[in-house]
Scaffold this motif. Structure first.
Motif, mmCIF file in Angstrom:
data_model
loop_
_atom_site.group_PDB
_atom_site.id
_atom_site.type_symbol
_atom_site.label_atom_id
_atom_site.label_comp_id
_atom_site.label_asym_id
_atom_site.label_seq_id
_atom_site.Cartn_x
_atom_site.Cartn_y
_atom_site.Cartn_z
ATOM 1 N N LEU A 63 10.362 -10.737 -6.016
ATOM 2 C CA LEU A 63 10.833 -11.082 -4.673
ATOM 3 C C LEU A 63 9.713 -10.896 -3.646
ATOM 4 C CD1 LEU A 63 14.370 -9.422 -4.771
ATOM 5 C CD2 LEU A 63 13.864 -11.869 -4.803
ATOM 6 N N ALA A 64 8.900 -9.862 -3.841
ATOM 7 C CA ALA A 64 7.791 -9.604 -2.911
ATOM 8 C C ALA A 64 6.787 -10.753 -2.923
ATOM 9 C CB ALA A 64 7.101 -8.288 -3.273
ATOM 10 N N VAL A 65 6.542 -11.320 -4.091
ATOM 11 C CA VAL A 65 5.624 -12.458 -4.182
ATOM 12 C C VAL A 65 6.152 -13.626 -3.344
ATOM 13 C CG1 VAL A 65 4.688 -14.233 -5.719
ATOM 14 C CG2 VAL A 65 4.670 -11.824 -6.424
ATOM 15 N N VAL A 66 7.445 -13.907 -3.471
ATOM 16 C CA VAL A 66 8.059 -14.997 -2.698
ATOM 17 C C VAL A 66 7.958 -14.700 -1.200
ATOM 18 C CG1 VAL A 66 10.177 -16.291 -2.245
ATOM 19 C CG2 VAL A 66 9.620 -15.576 -4.586
ATOM 20 N N ILE A 67 8.242 -13.455 -0.837
ATOM 21 C CA ILE A 67 8.202 -13.072 0.575
ATOM 22 C C ILE A 67 6.794 -13.238 1.148
ATOM 23 C CG2 ILE A 67 8.380 -11.118 2.183
ATOM 24 C CD1 ILE A 67 10.664 -10.064 0.368
ATOM 25 N N VAL A 106 -2.575 -4.611 -5.316
ATOM 26 C CA VAL A 106 -1.605 -3.633 -5.827
ATOM 27 C C VAL A 106 -0.956 -4.132 -7.112
ATOM 28 C CG1 VAL A 106 0.623 -2.534 -5.361
ATOM 29 C CG2 VAL A 106 -1.158 -2.540 -3.607
ATOM 30 N N MET A 107 -0.596 -5.419 -7.170
ATOM 31 C CA MET A 107 0.055 -5.947 -8.374
ATOM 32 C C MET A 107 -0.895 -5.934 -9.569
ATOM 33 S SD MET A 107 2.569 -9.049 -7.149
ATOM 34 C CE MET A 107 1.355 -9.900 -6.163
ATOM 35 N N ILE A 108 -2.155 -6.314 -9.340
ATOM 36 C CA ILE A 108 -3.137 -6.297 -10.433
ATOM 37 C C ILE A 108 -3.382 -4.870 -10.910
ATOM 38 C CG2 ILE A 108 -5.567 -6.684 -10.995
ATOM 39 C CD1 ILE A 108 -5.462 -9.149 -9.202
ATOM 40 N N ASP A 109 -3.470 -3.935 -9.965
ATOM 41 C CA ASP A 109 -3.719 -2.544 -10.324
ATOM 42 C C ASP A 109 -2.534 -1.951 -11.089
ATOM 43 O OD1 ASP A 109 -5.501 -0.231 -10.134
ATOM 44 O OD2 ASP A 109 -3.924 0.640 -8.903
ATOM 45 N N MET A 110 -1.308 -2.290 -10.669
ATOM 46 C CA MET A 110 -0.131 -1.806 -11.372
ATOM 47 C C MET A 110 -0.080 -2.349 -12.796
ATOM 48 S SD MET A 110 2.752 -1.985 -8.361
ATOM 49 C CE MET A 110 4.097 -1.556 -9.447
ATOM 50 N N LEU A 153 0.827 -1.203 0.000
ATOM 51 C CA LEU A 153 0.000 0.000 0.000
ATOM 52 C C LEU A 153 0.861 1.253 0.000
ATOM 53 C CD1 LEU A 153 -2.628 -1.158 2.657
ATOM 54 C CD2 LEU A 153 -2.836 -1.262 0.168
ATOM 55 N N LEU A 154 1.985 1.201 0.706
ATOM 56 C CA LEU A 154 2.901 2.341 0.735
ATOM 57 C C LEU A 154 3.644 2.489 -0.595
ATOM 58 C CD1 LEU A 154 4.372 1.860 4.326
ATOM 59 C CD2 LEU A 154 3.006 3.818 3.558
#
Length: 202
Positions: free
Chosen positions: A149-153, A187-191, A55-56
């Motif tokens: 990397l965020a997906v893995v995290i 956020v990923m879908i919106d991006m 979100l940030l």
């Protein structure tokens, strides 16, 4: 403050403080060493941070401009690395053999492997972020790397948390994990949608 921004911030506070309060009142904390409790709460805080980070990064939180939002995102990213270190250090002090088994993927508990995967991915993300200029990564390259990397995290942390029968309440933990997954996915879908819109407008 308008009603909608107020409700968004209130929901975030409840989503984060609620699981922390439930964990703090857990009977499993009885007779535990202070260092173990600190390490455990560091893990809960790390999970809560993952709710805020997407979100940030995307500037979705009301009342924050995008530059300010991303500065907070970078600060929380560095803090997340520190929190993970505290989490692992607390477990190390109380039970070094368990931590060694986890780090070598020899632990019989499945949640340990997922936690180690999340840990190393968080460290790798922090390292790449610190060396981004030296690596000469373009904003677009960094965005793709960071997102992967965020997906893995997110996935490994959620699995790690859900498999642990610890101080967090079952329902509150599941709800927080669902919110973390939903926040990252949204956020990923919106991006992706925004990038597709930019290509069409060219």
């Amino acid at each position: 403050m308008p009603l909608r921004p107020f409700l968004i911030w209130l929901a975030l506070v409840v989503a984060i403080v609620g699981p922390l309060a439930i964990a703090a009142s857990s009977p499993l904390l009885a007779w535990r060493q202070p260092v173990y409790i600190i390490g455990g709460f560091a893990g809960v805080c790390g999970l809560a941070m993952l709710l805020l980070q997407p979100l940030l990064a995307s500037g979705r939180l009301p009342g924050l401009t995008l530059p300010v939002s991303r500065r907070i995102h970078r600060f929380l990213g560095a803090l997340l690395v520190a929190v993970v270190i505290v989490h692992v250090a607390g477990l190390w002090v109380t039970s070094p053999p368990d931590v060694i088994d986890a780090l070598t993927f020899a632990s019989p508990t499945p949640f340990s492997a997922w936690g180690v995967i999340a840990m190393w991915t968080i460290f790798l993300t922090g390292l790449i972020a610190a060396l981004r200029r030296r690596l000469r990564l373009s904003p677009r390259q960094w965005q793709w790397i960071h997102m992967a990397l965020a997906v893995v995290i997110v996935v490994s942390t959620i699995v790690h948390a859900l498999l642990i029968d610890g101080t967090m309440g079952t329902l509150s933990k599941a709800m927080l994990c669902a919110l973390v997954a939903g926040s990252a996915l949204w956020v990923m879908i919106d991006m992706k949608r925004r990038r597709s819109g930019k290509r069409r407008s060219r």
